[in-house]
Write a protein that holds these residues in place. Structure first.
Motif, PDB file in Angstrom:
ATOM      1  N   PHE A  29       0.784  -1.074  -0.044  1.00 37.75           N
ATOM      2  CA  PHE A  29      -0.185   0.094  -0.096  1.00 37.75           C
ATOM      3  C   PHE A  29       0.957   1.057  -0.087  1.00 37.75           C
ATOM      4  O   PHE A  29       1.835   1.565   0.757  1.00 37.75           O
ATOM      5  CB  PHE A  29      -1.008  -0.006   1.086  1.00 37.75           C
ATOM      6  N   PRO A  50      -6.676   0.600  -3.055  1.00 37.63           N
ATOM      7  CA  PRO A  50      -7.315   0.816  -4.379  1.00 37.63           C
ATOM      8  C   PRO A  50      -8.829   1.287  -3.994  1.00 37.63           C
ATOM      9  O   PRO A  50      -9.575   0.906  -3.236  1.00 37.63           O
ATOM     10  CB  PRO A  50      -7.438  -0.615  -4.862  1.00 37.63           C
ATOM     11  N   GLY A  51      -9.225   2.262  -4.901  1.00 36.44           N
ATOM     12  CA  GLY A  51     -10.772   2.918  -5.185  1.00 36.44           C
ATOM     13  C   GLY A  51     -10.823   3.871  -4.034  1.00 36.44           C
ATOM     14  O   GLY A  51     -11.904   4.421  -3.875  1.00 36.44           O
ATOM     15  N   THR A  82      -8.504  -9.619  -4.669  1.00 36.80           N
ATOM     16  CA  THR A  82      -7.435  -9.812  -5.249  1.00 36.80           C
ATOM     17  C   THR A  82      -8.031 -10.895  -6.369  1.00 36.80           C
ATOM     18  O   THR A  82      -8.789 -11.604  -6.464  1.00 36.80           O
ATOM     19  CB  THR A  82      -6.258 -10.798  -4.506  1.00 36.80           C
TER      20      THR A  82
END
Length: 128
Positions: A29, A50-51, A82
């Motif tokens: 991350f 993510p996002g 994933t």
């Protein structure tokens, strides 16, 4: 009320350096910012998920241990998706992380597994 998503998830670490290494170097991350708050003798590390969701890691001196097993009331686990669960498990195990056997969700027919962060927080991988 209109809620549009989860902004962040906060974790208090027992060993800030170990948890930072785990979430940044092992799980990958990216760091948004890291600050040391002298008045609290506490680090705060914001990580990008993510996002647009963020993961916040905190260090606090003498924070009490939170029981995870047997399962206690409250937040049960943190789940990441994933596209390749087998590859993710191999990478985790290659880095010395113990991972439960991959199982299949009987309702969605998707594969999933669990492992723990350095403080024993249960983390799930769910194949998307």
């Amino acid at each position: 009320m209109k809620l549009t998503g989860i902004h962040h998830i906060a974790i208090i670490c027992s060993n800030y350096k170990t948890s930072k290494d785990f979430y940044v170097n092992l799980l990958g991350f990216p760091i948004i910012r890291e600050v040391y708050r002298e008045e609290r003798d506490s680090y705060k590390l914001d990580l990008a998920l993510p996002g647009g969701t963020q993961l916040e890691l905190f260090s606090f001196p003498d924070a009490p241990i939170r029981p995870s097993y047997p399962e206690a009331q409250g937040l049960r686990h943190l789940a990441f998706q994933t596209p390749d669960i087998s590859g993710a498990v191999k990478e985790l195990e290659g880095n010395g992380v113990q991972v439960e056997p991959i199982r299949t969700d009987e309702y969605t027919n998707k594969k999933f597994t669990f492992f723990s962060d350095p403080d024993g927080l249960p983390i799930e991988l769910y194949e998307s």
